[in-house]
Design an enzyme around this catalytic site. Structure first.
Site, PDB file in Angstrom:
ATOM      1  N   ASP A  59      87.046 114.132   8.684  1.00  0.00           N
ATOM      2  CA  ASP A  59      87.022 113.669  10.069  1.00  0.00           C
ATOM      3  C   ASP A  59      87.873 114.550  10.981  1.00  0.00           C
ATOM      4  O   ASP A  59      87.581 114.685  12.171  1.00  0.00           O
ATOM      5  CB  ASP A  59      87.529 112.220  10.152  1.00  0.00           C
ATOM      6  CG  ASP A  59      86.646 111.273   9.372  1.00  0.00           C
ATOM      7  OD1 ASP A  59      85.427 111.285   9.593  1.00  0.00           O
ATOM      8  OD2 ASP A  59      87.163 110.522   8.526  1.00  0.00           O
ATOM      9  N   HIS A 118      93.044 109.679   2.863  1.00  0.00           N
ATOM     10  CA  HIS A 118      91.748 109.056   2.595  1.00  0.00           C
ATOM     11  C   HIS A 118      91.945 107.929   1.594  1.00  0.00           C
ATOM     12  O   HIS A 118      92.824 108.003   0.727  1.00  0.00           O
ATOM     13  CB  HIS A 118      90.760 110.093   2.045  1.00  0.00           C
ATOM     14  CG  HIS A 118      89.336 109.634   2.062  1.00  0.00           C
ATOM     15  ND1 HIS A 118      88.788 108.860   1.071  1.00  0.00           N
ATOM     16  CD2 HIS A 118      88.341 109.860   2.969  1.00  0.00           C
ATOM     17  CE1 HIS A 118      87.520 108.627   1.351  1.00  0.00           C
ATOM     18  NE2 HIS A 118      87.217 109.208   2.499  1.00  0.00           N
TER      19      HIS A 118
END
Length: 437
Positions: free
Chosen positions: A372, A314
């Site tokens: 995700d 991320h």
């Protein structure tokens, strides 16, 4: 740029090499997080700008809404840890928190929920608006168009300087997004639009509009409704990400909230942002079988291959994404409820996660599963097509976008966004006539 930058008791001194020019940049402390050097007078004092592609080290605003500490995996909404909100709260309660700064009292919760649910229906002429899209249009393309068009249907929501108008606009956007999203899906598959039911909860109503048909009765599974509510909570806001910054930048011009949210949806559409969970499933399909995982990971480690491990790592989190842990538990609950025990794609995802979490290459680079990775698996199990994944993200993030937009509008120090640049093009030159080129 500078010969020295030293902490001078609440300030940073910047000195230009080869000159006698220097200035002190005040350090602005937040309630938590690193101090920020105030560079607003840097150009007027020293004649220089700062260079920060992607704004990775630049604070463009002051905000009281969301705080992230990516090094330790912390996400707070108005000071409340995301883990506590996910366990005890609901999406509409979190929406109230983000918009108004505090968790609602029982009376405030009732009034807020009623305020939202009274605005779930769309203007009837919007039914015709959908017919202007091709049947194979991507739902995000429809979302961009329909949300942007709301300003043409709700003229009484355009005075951004009126607090009451802002309140009603918040209700309208939060309430109508699930209806807009569900109708985009129904339009794509050729089924009749299903009108909202205000006797259902927010997540329940969304699932009802997505799955019901007029020919038979449909009951929403409470386990799936709770899973959907959690997905919405976990995606409600995430500080100054690309789409939120887009909303703020558009809003800084004085644009109405419908236009600003449409801009945010367009930004979210990118595969590096809201489309990441869709990219996870595409990656899994390309891997094909658990036996192919080692070879795939070798390609990921090869910098020249261009192959990426989607759903891991991320921009902000250098630890386990706290939302991913919650989503992982939710994933198992959904699969159990649906009786899914042997899905090749889900088995592939579980094995990929296991291998990557024990591989020193990924551990040393702090590439942990992010939200995700699991959300795509859950949504696939619940029957959502991959084209709807980013749409669901937009439904959830609308409350964060609006909260950030509202905070910006109410900030007296707000100015129109105007990033600077390092110009590297030609210097001034004279025009050459066409016959002399």
């Amino acid at each position: 740029m500078s010969g020295s930058t030293t902490n001078a008791g609440g300030s940073v001194t910047v000195t230009l090499d080869g000159t006698n020019k220097s200035m002190k940049l005040p350090l602005l402390p937040g309630t938590i997080g690193p101090e920020v050097a105030d560079i607003r007078k840097l150009y007027s004092e020293l004649g220089i700008f700062t260079y920060d592609p992607g704004y990775g080290g630049t604070a463009a605003c002051e905000s009281k809404i969301t705080y992230i500490d990516g090094d330790v995996g912390v996400l707070l909404h108005r000071g409340y840890p995301i883990e506590q909100l996910a366990e005890h709260s609901t999406f509409l309660e979190v929406a109230h928190l983000l918009l108004n700064g505090e968790l609602p009292t029982p009376a405030e919760k009732h009034d807020f929920e009623q305020g939202v649910m009274r605005h779930t229906m769309l203007h009837e002429q919007l039914r015709s608006f959908y017919n202007g899209f091709r049947r194979d249009a991507h739902p995000m393309a429809i979302m961009c168009g329909v949300v942007g068009a709301l300003s043409a249907f709700y003229h009484d929501s355009l005075d951004i300087n009126d607090p009451e108008v802002r309140r009603i606009s918040a209700f309208r956007l939060i309430a109508k997004m699930p209806t807009i999203a569900a109708w985009a899906y129904k339009y794509a598959i050729g089924q009749p639009f299903i009108y909202p039911r205000n006797d259902l909860g927010y997540a329940e109503n969304f699932l009802y509009m997505m799955n019901a048909v007029p020919a038979e009765e449909y009951h929403v599974n409470p386990v799936l409704a709770r899973a959907m509510d959690l997905i919405l909570i976990l995606h409600a806001d995430h500080e100054q990400n690309a789409s939120t910054s887009t909303v703020r930048l558009a809003g800084s011009t004085g644009a109405n909230p419908f236009a600003c949210i449409a801009a945010g949806i367009a930004s979210l559409w990118g595969p590096a942002h809201g489309g990441a969970n869709e990219a996870v499933l595409k990656m899994l399909r390309e891997i094909g079988h658990v036996d192919n995982i080692p070879g795939f990971l070798e390609k990921v480690k090869d910098k020249n291959s261009g192959v990426l491990l989607m759903g891991f790592g991320h921009r902000v989190y250098k630890n386990y994404d706290p939302r991913a842990k919650i989503m992982q538990h939710t994933c198992h609950a959904v699969l159990k409820e649906l009786g899914i025990k042997d899905d090749p794609l889900l088995d592939l995802a579980a094995e990929l996660e296991r291998i990557a979490l024990h591989d020193e290459y990924f551990i040393s680079r702090k590439l942990y599963p992010n939200v995700d990775f699991y959300s795509g698996i859950i949504l696939k199990a619940m029957g959502f097509p991959t084209s709807m994944f980013t749409v669901l993200f937009a439904v959830a993030r609308t409350v964060g976008w609006f909260s950030q937009w509202k905070e910006m509008i109410e900030d007296p120090s707000q100015r129109i966004g105007r990033p600077r640049q390092v110009y590297t093009g030609p210097t001034q030159r004279d025009y050459v006539a066409l016959d002399q080129r």
